[in-house]
Design a protein around this motif. Structure first.
Motif, PDB file in Angstrom:
ATOM      1  N   ASN A 757       0.754  -1.041  -0.121  1.00  0.00           N
ATOM      2  CA  ASN A 757       0.183   0.346   0.321  1.00  0.00           C
ATOM      3  C   ASN A 757       1.101   0.938   0.404  1.00  0.00           C
ATOM      4  OD1 ASN A 757      -2.984  -1.182   0.555  1.00  0.00           O
ATOM      5  ND2 ASN A 757      -1.818  -2.065   2.427  1.00  0.00           N
ATOM      6  N   SER A 758       0.245   2.716  -0.561  1.00  0.00           N
ATOM      7  CA  SER A 758       0.678   3.407  -0.528  1.00  0.00           C
ATOM      8  C   SER A 758       0.457   4.360   0.263  1.00  0.00           C
ATOM      9  CB  SER A 758       0.730   4.192  -1.715  1.00  0.00           C
ATOM     10  OG  SER A 758       1.997   5.676  -2.437  1.00  0.00           O
ATOM     11  N   ILE A 759       0.973   4.972   1.085  1.00  0.00           N
ATOM     12  CA  ILE A 759       0.324   6.468   2.456  1.00  0.00           C
ATOM     13  C   ILE A 759       1.343   7.487   1.993  1.00  0.00           C
ATOM     14  CG2 ILE A 759       0.005   6.649   4.469  1.00  0.00           C
ATOM     15  CD1 ILE A 759      -0.123   3.847   5.454  1.00  0.00           C
ATOM     16  N   LYS A 760       0.274   8.591   2.191  1.00  0.00           N
ATOM     17  CA  LYS A 760       0.662   9.631   1.501  1.00  0.00           C
ATOM     18  C   LYS A 760       0.230  11.049   2.570  1.00  0.00           C
ATOM     19  CE  LYS A 760       0.878  13.876  -1.561  1.00  0.00           C
ATOM     20  NZ  LYS A 760       0.921  14.442  -3.170  1.00  0.00           N
ATOM     21  N   ILE A 761       1.431  11.467   3.475  1.00  0.00           N
ATOM     22  CA  ILE A 761       0.812  12.886   4.932  1.00  0.00           C
ATOM     23  C   ILE A 761       0.172  13.660   3.793  1.00  0.00           C
ATOM     24  CG2 ILE A 761       0.919  14.273   6.693  1.00  0.00           C
ATOM     25  CD1 ILE A 761       1.074  10.407   6.687  1.00  0.00           C
ATOM     26  N   ILE A 762      -1.250  14.327   3.973  1.00  0.00           N
ATOM     27  CA  ILE A 762      -1.154  15.831   3.797  1.00  0.00           C
ATOM     28  C   ILE A 762      -1.169  16.417   4.533  1.00  0.00           C
ATOM     29  CG2 ILE A 762      -3.503  16.698   2.869  1.00  0.00           C
ATOM     30  CD1 ILE A 762      -4.131  14.011   1.230  1.00  0.00           C
ATOM     31  N   ALA A 763      -2.015  15.927   5.921  1.00  0.00           N
ATOM     32  CA  ALA A 763      -2.128  17.430   6.416  1.00  0.00           C
ATOM     33  C   ALA A 763      -1.394  16.916   8.121  1.00  0.00           C
ATOM     34  CB  ALA A 763      -2.676  18.504   6.531  1.00  0.00           C
ATOM     35  N   ILE A 764      -0.962  16.891   9.109  1.00  0.00           N
ATOM     36  CA  ILE A 764      -1.093  16.695  10.337  1.00  0.00           C
ATOM     37  C   ILE A 764      -1.270  17.666  11.566  1.00  0.00           C
ATOM     38  CG2 ILE A 764       0.515  15.717  12.477  1.00  0.00           C
ATOM     39  CD1 ILE A 764      -0.165  13.879  11.160  1.00  0.00           C
ATOM     40  N   ASP A 791      -5.149  11.629   5.091  1.00  0.00           N
ATOM     41  CA  ASP A 791      -3.551  11.177   4.573  1.00  0.00           C
ATOM     42  C   ASP A 791      -4.381  10.764   3.202  1.00  0.00           C
ATOM     43  OD1 ASP A 791      -4.655   8.968   5.377  1.00  0.00           O
ATOM     44  OD2 ASP A 791      -3.226   8.622   6.713  1.00  0.00           O
ATOM     45  N   GLU A 792      -3.290  10.201   2.400  1.00  0.00           N
ATOM     46  CA  GLU A 792      -4.412   9.209   0.949  1.00  0.00           C
ATOM     47  C   GLU A 792      -3.432   7.940   0.992  1.00  0.00           C
ATOM     48  OE1 GLU A 792      -3.378  10.076  -3.426  1.00  0.00           O
ATOM     49  OE2 GLU A 792      -4.183  11.941  -2.383  1.00  0.00           O
ATOM     50  N   LEU A 793      -4.192   7.023   0.853  1.00  0.00           N
ATOM     51  CA  LEU A 793      -3.722   5.453   1.177  1.00  0.00           C
ATOM     52  C   LEU A 793      -4.631   5.270  -0.168  1.00  0.00           C
ATOM     53  CD1 LEU A 793      -3.279   3.057   2.445  1.00  0.00           C
ATOM     54  CD2 LEU A 793      -5.633   2.533   3.408  1.00  0.00           C
ATOM     55  N   ASN A 794      -3.806   4.913  -0.903  1.00  0.00           N
ATOM     56  CA  ASN A 794      -3.688   4.393  -2.253  1.00  0.00           C
ATOM     57  C   ASN A 794      -5.022   5.439  -2.938  1.00  0.00           C
ATOM     58  OD1 ASN A 794      -2.469   2.258  -1.740  1.00  0.00           O
ATOM     59  ND2 ASN A 794      -3.952   1.397  -0.802  1.00  0.00           N
ATOM     60  N   GLY A 795      -4.494   6.862  -3.207  1.00  0.00           N
ATOM     61  CA  GLY A 795      -5.506   7.475  -3.957  1.00  0.00           C
ATOM     62  C   GLY A 795      -6.321   7.550  -2.780  1.00  0.00           C
ATOM     63  N   LYS A 796      -7.328   7.737  -2.127  1.00  0.00           N
ATOM     64  CA  LYS A 796      -8.509   7.364  -1.199  1.00  0.00           C
ATOM     65  C   LYS A 796      -7.812   8.363  -0.143  1.00  0.00           C
ATOM     66  CE  LYS A 796     -11.093   4.225  -1.195  1.00  0.00           C
ATOM     67  NZ  LYS A 796     -11.832   2.743  -0.772  1.00  0.00           N
TER      68      LYS A 796
END
Length: 914
Positions: A757-764, A791-796
């Motif tokens: 899986n891919s996780i992108k941190i958008i804001a904390i 965050d964004e998990l697999n584009g979601k």
């Protein structure tokens, strides 16, 4: 009303005796005051006043010894004990005192009843030898020491007595024994007439002294006994009188004076059951008020306290219209406020710790007396609470104080291990500092000054004992000696001893007669006292040697009770109806005995306080103009999700917290609270993830975070828990739990990445502040909050809220939108995460579709608990995606809730919490 004393004086006058040549001997000094007040009615010419003495004073004069009392007697006994005990077997004074006081009481009884010490103590030693016999030739060390103790009792007695006689001093029993040795010489050198009156239970020494004087025609004795008691062979009120009449050789040729018959006269007897001790005190106040309203004077009225600890509540319960009150007993010194201060000091310092517990410090600084001395006490307490300090050294405490308080705080919290004499001096200095402060107050504190004087006397006595004997080696022993002295010290009341209402204990009532008698605590275990055996001498050995047992003590109580009521006209007997931990609830056998006798008509009743019925009503607060203005301020600043759910839970809580701004009192957090643990976890994750905003999460990021767990959590505990100790106990467990939560969370994140899986941190920790257009409200409204993670998990897109507590999946699911802002238990979690999602979409930080949910650190295995819509409670079909329609439904409910809060026509109404 003719009394026993007036009857005696009339009889003596009829004998044409010269009153100036009479020595009156009475059971108590109190009775002597009443006797003296009546003398002028029976003396027809100018003469010297007769001698009036209590039996204790008379016997002491006979013995020519000075009585030593209380704790000093214990010190002298320790001197004797050390003289005859091998050095290696000598016990410390503190442990010695625990058994020595009981032994001194036994010495006292043996001497008062003229028992041979050799016979009784040798007998006791033999009994113990039989009880611990063994087939083994060699006894254990414990058994040997035990038997040695019993075999040494006679040696202790002889040494102690000899040492006291050398100093021309004695305890009471020894004084009685010596007095009997001197009675013959006394008789040969006196021509005075001795009048003994009002006696009942006499010890053997008293019997011998009185009989010797009677046989030599130097005495008269008047018994205050009714024929009903003495003629009834089983009535214990006449137990001792029957023995004296039967056994004294004097009565073979002389009459027994007197047996009256006043007990059978008509009496108004009321037996009243009251709940608790305070209930009795309040009812006595009511009785006194009734007597005053009936225009009855109180000069012939007595309140007799069966339980003398009722004195303070009794005084507080008396009505204001009483002109004079005379209290014959003293107020125990241990019940005054200053005693609480010294008790705290001793208790704290005897722990022998260099660091003081914050509650001990606060108790001392908050004491009424220290408040007079200290300027910065409130400042110190606030500093302790604000910095969450549970233990402080003396130096740390001094650093928190103003310079003007350093001296006093050094006396209170300085080192008590230096020397015992210094500790006593410090207490005396503290007393004088308080006195000097009170002297300068505009409103004089006369009562407090009296307290200080009595404690000054007490500590000077402690200093003298320590200087003379030097047996006080540590603070614990000092505390024990202090408590012994404190228990015997009283504050005496000033009053006119013969006028007004009399308040007394049972012993002070001897020989006295009153028309109206109110007796409290007429309960079994108090009147009579019950079976107590604080003695080394077994019951059967006491019987064998004619020593008093609980049976004789019960007969003494019975006599006192009946002698009080035998001449009275109005009698009120109060007892406690409530069952306490150790006593109360059962009325005394004396009441039952009165009923069984059937002589008097007894009225019974149970009373209880008039407690008004209070209807439980829910609190309602009107929205005044001031409240509406405050709501405008809150709306402009922003309603937070937690404040809105707080309103849903209970509007009154919202009113107190947000409108009035009432906060919980700041207290020291001894153990880590749940909200503190949650703050530490949130702040730690913020430190870890904040630098990764806009980046994809990698395994290396997570591994490096794991290496920083201990350091980061320790840092945030120090910032949040401040100076609280997390190195031991429950706090250490909380510290380890925080580490485990973070470690488990990072492990979960690693597993997600390893699964591809891919996780992108958008804001904390996103600060959101969103305006809402509500036409029904004429002023600006905003909502505000902080979102833990986006965050964004697999584009979601996911909106995530952290919870350190346990959350289940069903707690973030919604079925009926209309219940969202009314059912707190089911939908509060859903409300919060929808609120976060709503704010983020309004700020264009996230776009549809998205998911929102909670990560529960107590339920990590479930992963992200996603918000879901369901068609029904039983439906398995769930919609986890949050669409624009979803937030429109939420917005409708949100606006409805805010309209309700801001509507001036809708009151804040308390909810009945389940």
């Amino acid at each position: 009303m003719p009394t026993f004393i007036t009857d005696v004086l009339q009889d003596l006058k009829s004998k044409h005796l010269d009153f100036s040549e009479i020595i009156f001997v009475l059971p108590s000094k109190r009775a002597g005051v009443f006797l003296k007040s009546q003398l002028h009615n029976y003396i027809e010419k100018t003469s010297f006043s007769p001698s009036i003495q209590s039996i204790e004073d008379f016997v002491q004069d006979l013995s020519q010894l000075k009585q030593v009392k209380g704790i000093e007697l214990l010190f002298q006994f320790y001197d004797s004990y050390k003289t005859i005990t091998p050095e290696e077997n000598i016990e410390p004074f503190d442990s010695f005192s625990k058994w020595a006081q009981v032994l001194i009481q036994d010495f006292n009884e043996i001497d008062r009843y003229l028992i041979s010490s050799n016979a009784i103590f040798d007998y006791l030693g033999a009994i113990q030898e039989l009880n611990h016999w063994s087939l083994q030739e060699n006894k254990t060390e414990l058994t040997s020491n035990y038997l040695t103790f019993w075999q040494s009792l006679n040696t202790y007695y002889n040494q102690f007595v000899n040492d006291l006689i050398k100093k021309e001093s004695a305890y009471q029993g020894l004084i009685y024994r010596e007095a009997t040795e001197h009675i013959e010489a006394y008789i040969q050198n006196t021509n005075k007439t001795h009048v003994f009156l009002g006696f009942n239970a006499l010890n053997t020494a008293e019997e011998r002294i009185i009989q010797e004087l009677l046989q030599n025609n130097l005495a008269y004795i008047y018994w205050n006994i009714d024929s009903h008691f003495i003629n009834d062979q089983i009535h214990s009120a006449g137990y001792f009188a029957r023995q004296h009449k039967q056994n004294w050789s004097f009565y073979r040729q002389n009459d027994f004076n007197w047996t009256s018959s006043v007990y059978r006269e008509e009496k108004n007897i009321n037996v009243i059951g009251c709940p608790k001790s305070v209930g009795q005190s309040k009812y006595v106040g009511h009785l006194i008020t009734t007597l005053l309203q009936q225009s009855q004077g109180l000069n012939n009225t007595a309140i007799v306290l069966g339980d003398e600890t009722l004195l303070t509540p009794m005084l507080n319960s008396l009505p204001n219209g009483i002109e004079a009150v005379n209290v014959t007993m003293g107020l125990t010194l241990k019940s005054v406020p200053l005693a609480a201060l010294f008790e705290e000091l001793f208790r704290m310092h005897k722990l022998n710790s260099k660091r003081y517990y914050f509650k001990d410090i606060i108790n001392i600084l908050s004491n009424q007396m220290t408040q007079y001395l200290l300027v910065s006490s409130d400042k110190i307490i606030q500093s302790i609470r604000h910095n969450n300090i549970t233990y402080l050294t003396a130096d740390e405490l001094l650093n928190l104080a103003d310079d003007s308080d350093i001296n006093v705080l050094s006396l209170l919290f300085g080192d008590w291990e230096t020397s015992i004499s210094n500790n006593i001096k410090n207490c005396l200095k503290l007393i004088f500092k308080i006195k000097n402060t009170l002297d300068h107050l505009k409103s004089k504190k006369h009562l407090e000054l009296e307290y200080l004087y009595r404690f000054n006397v007490l500590f000077n006595e402690l200093a003298n004992l320590n200087t003379t004997y030097g047996y006080i080696k540590d603070v614990s022993t000092l505390h024990s000696v202090y408590k012994e002295l404190l228990n015997t010290e009283t504050l005496d009341f000033q009053g006119e001893p013969l006028d007004g209402l009399q308040i007394m204990g049972m012993l002070e009532s001897r020989v006295l007669d009153f028309e109206t008698v109110i007796i409290t605590s007429v309960n079994e275990g108090i009147l009579p006292g019950g079976k107590t055996n604080n003695s080394f001498i077994p019951f059967d050995v006491k019987i064998e040697n004619n020593l008093p047992t609980f049976k004789e003590k019960d007969a003494v109580y019975t006599y006192h009770f009946y002698s009080l009521i035998q001449r009275a006209k109005n009698i009120y007997l109060l007892y406690n109806t409530e069952v306490d931990a150790l006593k109360g609830g059962e009325k005394s056998r004396f009441i039952t005995q009165l009923e069984v006798e059937g002589i008097h008509d007894i009225k019974h009743k149970i009373v209880s306080p008039n407690v008004p019925k209070i209807e439980e009503t829910l609190t309602i607060v009107k929205k005044t103009n001031d409240v509406v203005e405050r709501l405008k301020e809150i709306a402009a600043k922003g309603f937070s999700p937690s404040s809105l759910t707080n309103y849903i839970r209970n509007p009154i809580d919202f009113y107190f917290e947000k409108v009035l701004g009432v906060k919980n009192a700041e207290e020291v957090e001894e153990t880590v609270a749940a909200n503190t643990l949650g703050t530490v976890i949130h702040n730690t994750l913020e430190d870890f993830y904040k630098p990764l905003e806009g980046k994809h999460l990698t395994l290396s990021h997570l591994e490096s975070m794991k290496g920083l767990i201990d350091k980061t959590i320790a840092h945030h505990f120090a910032a949040t828990y401040k100076k609280g100790d997390i190195t031991k106990g429950k706090n250490l467990i909380s510290f380890e739990i925080a580490k485990r939560y973070i470690s488990n969370f990072l492990t979960t994140e690693i597993e997600v990445l390893k699964a591809g899986n891919s996780i992108k941190i958008i804001a904390i920790e996103v600060e959101s502040h969103v305006s809402i257009d509500i036409p029904e409200i004429a002023f600006p409204v905003t909502i505000t909050g902080k979102v833990d993670r986006v965050d964004e998990l697999n584009g979601k897109i996911r909106v995530i809220d952290y919870k350190s507590g346990k959350v289940e999946q069903h707690m973030v699911e919604i079925v009926d939108w209309d219940l969202l802002n009314t059912d707190y238990d089911k939908y509060s979690k859903s409300f919060q995460i929808l609120c976060y999602a709503y704010m983020l979409t309004q700020q264009d930080i996230v776009q549809f579709p998205l998911e929102a949910g909670i990560i529960s650190f107590k339920n990590l295995k479930q992963g992200l608990l996603k918000f879901a819509e369901k068609e029904s409670v039983y439906s398995r079909k769930k919609n986890h995606l949050i669409s624009e329609e979803t937030l429109q439904n939420f917005e409708t409910q949100l606006k409805s809730l805010i309209i309700e809060i801001c509507n001036p026509d809708i009151d804040f109404t308390e909810k009945e919490l389940r």
